[in-house]
Design an enzyme around this catalytic site. Structure first.
Site, PDB file in Angstrom:
ATOM      1  N   CYS A 166       0.886  -1.300   0.101  1.00 55.70           N
ATOM      2  CA  CYS A 166      -0.081   0.000   0.129  1.00 55.70           C
ATOM      3  C   CYS A 166       0.971   1.358   0.084  1.00 55.70           C
ATOM      4  CB  CYS A 166      -0.941  -0.066   1.261  1.00 55.70           C
ATOM      5  SG  CYS A 166      -1.877   1.599   1.506  1.00 55.70           S
ATOM      6  N   CYS A 188       0.745   3.331   3.139  1.00 59.16           N
ATOM      7  CA  CYS A 188       1.180   2.867   4.285  1.00 59.16           C
ATOM      8  C   CYS A 188       2.795   2.699   4.269  1.00 59.16           C
ATOM      9  CB  CYS A 188       0.953   1.230   4.220  1.00 59.16           C
ATOM     10  SG  CYS A 188      -0.732   1.081   5.379  1.00 59.16           S
ATOM     11  N   ASP A 206      -1.072  16.131  -2.189  1.00 57.48           N
ATOM     12  CA  ASP A 206      -1.113  14.882  -3.412  1.00 57.48           C
ATOM     13  C   ASP A 206      -0.481  15.059  -4.441  1.00 57.48           C
ATOM     14  OD1 ASP A 206      -4.118  13.420  -4.326  1.00 57.48           O
ATOM     15  OD2 ASP A 206      -2.592  13.864  -5.756  1.00 57.48           O
ATOM     16  N   HIS A 216      -3.923   1.159   8.500  1.00 56.49           N
ATOM     17  CA  HIS A 216      -4.438   0.973   7.321  1.00 56.49           C
ATOM     18  C   HIS A 216      -5.979   0.498   7.305  1.00 56.49           C
ATOM     19  CE1 HIS A 216      -4.384  -0.384   3.032  1.00 56.49           C
ATOM     20  NE2 HIS A 216      -5.329  -1.309   3.437  1.00 56.49           N
ATOM     21  N   GLY A 243     -14.323   6.686  -8.174  1.00 59.12           N
ATOM     22  CA  GLY A 243     -12.896   6.793  -8.518  1.00 59.12           C
ATOM     23  C   GLY A 243     -12.036   6.728  -7.700  1.00 59.12           C
ATOM     24  N   THR A 249      -8.717   5.319  -6.305  1.00 59.52           N
ATOM     25  CA  THR A 249      -7.722   4.544  -6.762  1.00 59.52           C
ATOM     26  C   THR A 249      -6.734   4.035  -5.815  1.00 59.52           C
ATOM     27  OG1 THR A 249      -6.555   6.514  -7.110  1.00 59.52           O
ATOM     28  CG2 THR A 249      -7.738   5.738  -9.110  1.00 59.52           C
ATOM     29  N   HIS A 266      -6.402   3.137   0.649  1.00 60.93           N
ATOM     30  CA  HIS A 266      -6.187   3.383   1.904  1.00 60.93           C
ATOM     31  C   HIS A 266      -6.892   4.572   2.354  1.00 60.93           C
ATOM     32  CE1 HIS A 266      -3.094   3.635   5.407  1.00 60.93           C
ATOM     33  NE2 HIS A 266      -3.951   4.722   5.717  1.00 60.93           N
ATOM     34  N   HIS A 287      -8.786   8.101   2.806  1.00 59.06           N
ATOM     35  CA  HIS A 287      -8.200   9.198   2.588  1.00 59.06           C
ATOM     36  C   HIS A 287      -9.208  10.293   2.516  1.00 59.06           C
ATOM     37  CE1 HIS A 287      -7.967   7.658  -1.344  1.00 59.06           C
ATOM     38  NE2 HIS A 287      -8.059   8.757  -1.633  1.00 59.06           N
ATOM     39  N   HIS A 318      -9.433  14.225   0.873  1.00 64.87           N
ATOM     40  CA  HIS A 318      -8.878  14.995  -0.029  1.00 64.87           C
ATOM     41  C   HIS A 318      -9.409  16.494   0.551  1.00 64.87           C
ATOM     42  CE1 HIS A 318      -7.922  12.603  -3.756  1.00 64.87           C
ATOM     43  NE2 HIS A 318      -9.058  11.650  -3.149  1.00 64.87           N
TER      44      HIS A 318
HETATM   45  P1  AMP Z   1      -8.448   8.505  -4.966  1.00 64.41           P
HETATM   46  O1  AMP Z   1      -8.822   8.677  -6.293  1.00 64.41           O
HETATM   47  O2  AMP Z   1      -9.728   9.241  -4.093  1.00 64.41           O
HETATM   48  O3  AMP Z   1      -8.368   7.180  -4.358  1.00 64.41           O
HETATM   49  O4  AMP Z   1      -7.264   9.487  -4.704  1.00 64.41           O
HETATM   50  C1  AMP Z   1      -6.096   8.922  -4.530  1.00 64.41           C
HETATM   51  C2  AMP Z   1      -4.981  10.240  -4.621  1.00 64.41           C
HETATM   52  O5  AMP Z   1      -4.039   9.617  -4.241  1.00 64.41           O
HETATM   53  C3  AMP Z   1      -4.849  10.752  -6.048  1.00 64.41           C
HETATM   54  O6  AMP Z   1      -5.162  12.166  -6.157  1.00 64.41           O
HETATM   55  C4  AMP Z   1      -3.504  10.453  -6.312  1.00 64.41           C
HETATM   56  O7  AMP Z   1      -3.013  11.481  -6.982  1.00 64.41           O
HETATM   57  C5  AMP Z   1      -2.861  10.571  -5.011  1.00 64.41           C
HETATM   58  N1  AMP Z   1      -1.591   9.634  -4.757  1.00 64.41           N
HETATM   59  C6  AMP Z   1      -1.165   8.677  -5.292  1.00 64.41           C
HETATM   60  N2  AMP Z   1       0.011   8.231  -4.995  1.00 64.41           N
HETATM   61  C7  AMP Z   1       0.426   9.223  -4.219  1.00 64.41           C
HETATM   62  C8  AMP Z   1       1.830   9.483  -3.648  1.00 64.41           C
HETATM   63  N3  AMP Z   1       2.775   8.485  -3.789  1.00 64.41           N
HETATM   64  N4  AMP Z   1       1.891  10.704  -3.093  1.00 64.41           N
HETATM   65  C9  AMP Z   1       0.898  11.417  -2.932  1.00 64.41           C
HETATM   66  N5  AMP Z   1      -0.183  11.558  -3.631  1.00 64.41           N
HETATM   67  C10 AMP Z   1      -0.442  10.223  -4.262  1.00 64.41           C
HETATM   68 ZN    ZN Z   2      -2.332   1.288   3.852  1.00 66.73          ZN
END
Ligand code: AMP
Ligand code: ZN
Length: 115
Positions: free
Chosen positions: A5, A8, A31, A47, A94, A96, A99, A101, A103
């Site tokens: 992850c 993580c 981000d 997690h 959406g 992706t 874990h 989070h 925004h």
């Molecule tokens: P979501 O689509 O809600 O799952 O948002 C995932 C977010 O994580 C996206 O806005 C990505 O740009 C961001 N993201 C993915 N990998 C990283 C990373 N290594 N560091 C910072 N942000 C990330």
């Molecule tokens: Zn995680």
């Protein structure tokens, strides 16, 4: 902690991130692909895959995600102009990174409804 992850790995310090806030339970970082002039993510250090996976025992840390969101938005100067706090859950929203989070987006006019 899950090594596969990416969030993580950020918690463990083995994946680079621009950290804005950190304590034992919650971290916030920029981000990597910002959708607004200010775009940060607030996550529990534990997690939890998605909103579908939250449990009553996690209510305190989940509430703390919002307190930290408010704090970093304030620290970046967006208390008065406003900001959006959003959470995606599952495929159609959406999500992706699995874990959980929040925004935190600010620094431009954010249209509603989102796409
Ligand atoms: P979501 O689509 O809600 O799952 O948002 C995932 C977010 O994580 C996206 O806005 C990505 O740009 C961001 N993201 C993915 N990998 C990283 C990373 N290594 N560091 C910072 N942000 C990330
Ligand atoms: Zn995680």
């Amino acid at each position: 902690m899950q090594n596969r992850c990416v969030f993580c790995r950020i918690v463990q310090g083995i994946e680079p991130a621009r950290i804005l806030y950190r304590d034992e339970e919650v971290i916030a970082f920029r981000d990597i692909n910002p959708q607004a002039p200010f775009h940060a993510l607030v996550i529990p250090t534990q997690h939890i895959a998605s909103l579908n996976d939250i449990e009553v025992a996690q209510d305190r840390v989940l509430g703390k995600l919002f307190l930290v969101a408010k704090q970093i938005a304030h620290g970046a100067g967006y208390t008065e102009s406003g900001y959006r706090v959003a959470m995606n859950c599952g495929r159609d929203a959406g999500q992706t990174v699995f874990h959980i989070h929040l925004h935190v987006l600010a620094g431009r006019f954010l249209t509603w409804p989102p796409g």
